[in-house]
Enzyme design. Sequence first.
Site, short mmCIF file in Angstrom:
data_model
loop_
_atom_site.label_atom_id
_atom_site.label_comp_id
_atom_site.label_asym_id
_atom_site.label_seq_id
_atom_site.Cartn_x
_atom_site.Cartn_y
_atom_site.Cartn_z
N GLU A 179 28.66 52.80 48.19
CA GLU A 179 28.35 51.37 48.20
C GLU A 179 29.55 50.54 47.75
OE1 GLU A 179 25.48 51.02 44.51
OE2 GLU A 179 24.93 52.73 45.75
N LYS A 226 31.73 48.03 45.56
CA LYS A 226 31.73 47.63 44.15
C LYS A 226 31.88 46.12 44.13
CE LYS A 226 33.66 48.88 39.68
NZ LYS A 226 33.90 47.57 39.15
N ASP A 246 32.24 42.38 42.95
CA ASP A 246 33.01 41.82 41.85
C ASP A 246 32.29 40.61 41.26
OD1 ASP A 246 35.03 41.68 40.08
OD2 ASP A 246 36.55 40.94 41.48
N TYR A 296 21.79 47.73 42.41
CA TYR A 296 22.46 49.01 42.66
C TYR A 296 21.92 50.16 41.83
CZ TYR A 296 25.46 47.22 38.85
OH TYR A 296 25.93 46.68 37.70
N LYS A 327 38.72 52.30 42.98
CA LYS A 327 39.25 50.94 42.84
C LYS A 327 40.30 50.64 43.90
CE LYS A 327 38.58 48.45 39.55
NZ LYS A 327 38.48 48.48 38.12
N CYS A 336 68.32 19.37 55.85
CA CYS A 336 67.88 20.69 56.31
C CYS A 336 68.86 21.76 55.82
CB CYS A 336 67.82 20.69 57.84
SG CYS A 336 67.60 22.32 58.54
N CYS A 351 70.82 23.08 59.14
CA CYS A 351 71.74 22.27 59.96
C CYS A 351 72.15 20.96 59.29
CB CYS A 351 71.08 21.97 61.31
SG CYS A 351 69.73 20.79 61.16
N CYS A 398 62.59 19.25 59.57
CA CYS A 398 63.98 18.99 59.88
C CYS A 398 64.00 18.16 61.16
CB CYS A 398 64.69 20.32 60.10
SG CYS A 398 66.22 20.14 61.01
N CYS A 411 69.53 22.19 65.33
CA CYS A 411 69.23 23.11 64.23
C CYS A 411 69.05 24.52 64.78
CB CYS A 411 67.97 22.65 63.51
SG CYS A 411 67.53 23.72 62.14
S1 IVH Z 1 26.76 51.48 39.15
C1 IVH Z 1 25.94 53.96 35.61
N1 IVH Z 1 27.21 50.27 41.43
O1 IVH Z 1 30.93 47.91 38.14
C2 IVH Z 1 26.27 53.14 36.80
N2 IVH Z 1 28.18 49.37 39.49
O2 IVH Z 1 32.65 49.56 36.32
C3 IVH Z 1 26.67 51.81 36.46
N3 IVH Z 1 29.46 47.30 39.87
O3 IVH Z 1 29.35 47.23 35.12
C4 IVH Z 1 27.02 50.91 37.53
N4 IVH Z 1 29.10 47.17 42.03
O4 IVH Z 1 29.01 45.59 37.00
C5 IVH Z 1 27.45 50.27 40.12
N5 IVH Z 1 27.49 49.25 43.52
C6 IVH Z 1 27.71 49.27 42.20
C7 IVH Z 1 28.48 48.28 41.58
C8 IVH Z 1 28.70 48.36 40.21
C9 IVH Z 1 29.67 46.60 40.99
C10 IVH Z 1 30.00 46.97 38.54
C11 IVH Z 1 28.97 46.90 37.46
C12 IVH Z 1 29.45 47.81 36.38
C13 IVH Z 1 30.87 48.04 36.75
C14 IVH Z 1 31.28 49.44 36.35
#
Ligand code: IVH
Length: 678
Positions: free
Chosen positions: A117, A119, A121, A229, A318, A412, A415, A430, A436
């Site tokens: 999945e 991650k 932000d 999640y 990451k 410029c 030129c 310019c 130029c």
């Molecule tokens: S699982 C024990 N799934 O990432 C599992 N975390 O570095 C805990 N996060 O604090 C988290 N997307 O805020 C999980 N698909 C995802 C996520 C996710 C973002 C964040 C979450 C967590 C941090 C961990």
Amino acid sequence: MSVDNIPEEIQQLCEEIDLHNYRYHVLDEPTVPDAHYDKLFKQLKVWESQNPALVSAQSPTQRVGARPNSGFGQITHEMPMLSLDNAFNPAELSDFDVRLRDRLGRSADKPIEYACEPKLDGIAVSLLYEDGLLIRGATRGDGAVGEDITHNVRTIPSIPLKLRGTGYPQKLEVRGEIYMLKAGFKAMNEKAAKSGDKTFVNPRNAAAGSIRQLDPRITATRPLEMCCYSIGVVSDGEMPADHYATLQLLNQWGLKINPYLQKSNGITDALGYIEKMQQLRTELPYEIDGLVFKVNNYNLQQRLGFISRAPRWAIAYKFPAQEEITQIEQVEFQVGRTGAITPVARLTPVFVGGVTVSNATLHNMDEIARLELKVGDWVVVHRAGDVIPKVVRVIRDKRPGDATEVEFPDACPVCQSAIVRIEGEVISRCSGGLTCAAQRKEALVHYVSKKALDIDGLGEKLIDTLVSKEMVAKFDDIYYLSKVNLMRLERMGDKSVDKLLATIERTKHTSLDKFIYALGIREVGEATARNLAREFGYLARILAADVERLEQVADVGPIVAKHIVSFFAQPHNLEVIDNLRSAGVTWPEAEPVAEDELLLAGKVYVLTGTLEQMGRSEAKAYLQELGAKVSGSVSKKTDCLVAGTAAGSKLKKAQDLEIEILTEQQFVDFLKTQGVEV
Ligand code: IVH
């Protein structure tokens, strides 16, 4: 609504609105137009206002509380909210898989199933449902204790106040990420900047700031979403045996899950997922800073357990950071192919977005002013995917004492021509045009193109060669290319050279609209050129027109008019036109008249002194228009001298030779009789 079943009607309407909410915010599949939803919502409000005793806490009208809170209460997580271990490259991800298989005693031919999945932000939150009702929302805090944000999470439309369907446990804790959509973030920041309010540095900070608002009415205006999640505490209920199925079930109960959630069979599959998501990343409407891989089966998860504060069964992959800090070593100015002057920051090289970056665009001077940037500053550099690195902000606290202002050049850098900035435009350009070197090639390619002079056979490649060999620098150089010189070029045979020269010769006879278009005046495309030609008939009249007059032409607005005026105000551009005429480029003008029938056919004119009402080249163009020859010196062959102010020796000589002399005003009056508006 009949009096007997008011509660039922209100409840039905609540459910209908909830369903539309779910389809819109959770499934991204609305089935009714927004206006219909608004109508239902309004109806519910009316009924509820008439029956205040029947308003339930889960009613869609009750998402936003009426008044601000005084502070946030603390919430101890029954099950700690953990963090994740990181992998930064595919090798580290493979190591993770090897580690797990070792622990589980699995051979390579028995792959582990992973849930993959994005991650997200944003910020991690926990939602608690009891008997299907949302009773609490909390931030992660330090993992053990978080803050009570119930009032705020209630305002987020993708979070159900009441779970849908049946079969959910009596107590269900759902965990996930609250984040802000990129577009919403941008719009919100633009609005804040306009009204002088605080802006946020990125969507994550904006989400964090929004969720920690004391006044839920403010949170309600922020474009927040939540994706689930995982689950936390569950009691009195059955849940599936794996993570993937659990998330699907949460989705059925009305919670949003990420659409890119998928299962992979073993780690090789997971590597394919990385590939796919990296491609997709910049197009996603929200920011992700990586991917998460989780062992799908709960039994296996349990066997693997935890190390300190992170599960052994999951890892965050990451992406390289998209933002880093570095220092501005210098600001230089580049001239683009269209003459646009762009400030470019030379940076102390920094690794960001997966590459080493040492230059970043600063766009224009307004941007430098907006950033309040100085040479020597520490800045945050952003690079996402293929996008050109950008300086996003200055770190004011780190400004060195010897930081210096960025100075915009007067001329410029390529030129030395004047730099002009049209009123209302952010870009400075310019004015050198063809003179130029930075703009030369582009201008030539445009000049010979199909809709312009249409010199077939003189393509971009050949122009490249001719420019680099310095055989062509200006438009008119094209007309002096010789067979011998062209034959020396690679791949130019006898036949192709003859053909090219014949085309060049033939296309000298063009039309006024094509000629105007060919000049490459900014924003004067084919249609505008045609309108100008049609309206004025003569080039000289276009040259003489002011902004106001030009704006009367179809297609020509104030900016285009200014571009035209500023183009013809540059002496070197008038010279280009003169030279082209001298090289034999011609076009029939509005009322085609045979050369020898022109009023001044055969007459020789000389211009001297300073003309106040027009430029020298303009005057020359008018005279040529009328058939006269314009010479540089006075002789017995001269028919007439036009003398501006401070005329010197030429005037004296003309007087001596008793040649007709016109003052500028007399000349202008004469032109007027010929229909030329000066
Ligand atoms: S699982 C024990 N799934 O990432 C599992 N975390 O570095 C805990 N996060 O604090 C988290 N997307 O805020 C999980 N698909 C995802 C996520 C996710 C973002 C964040 C979450 C967590 C941090 C961990």
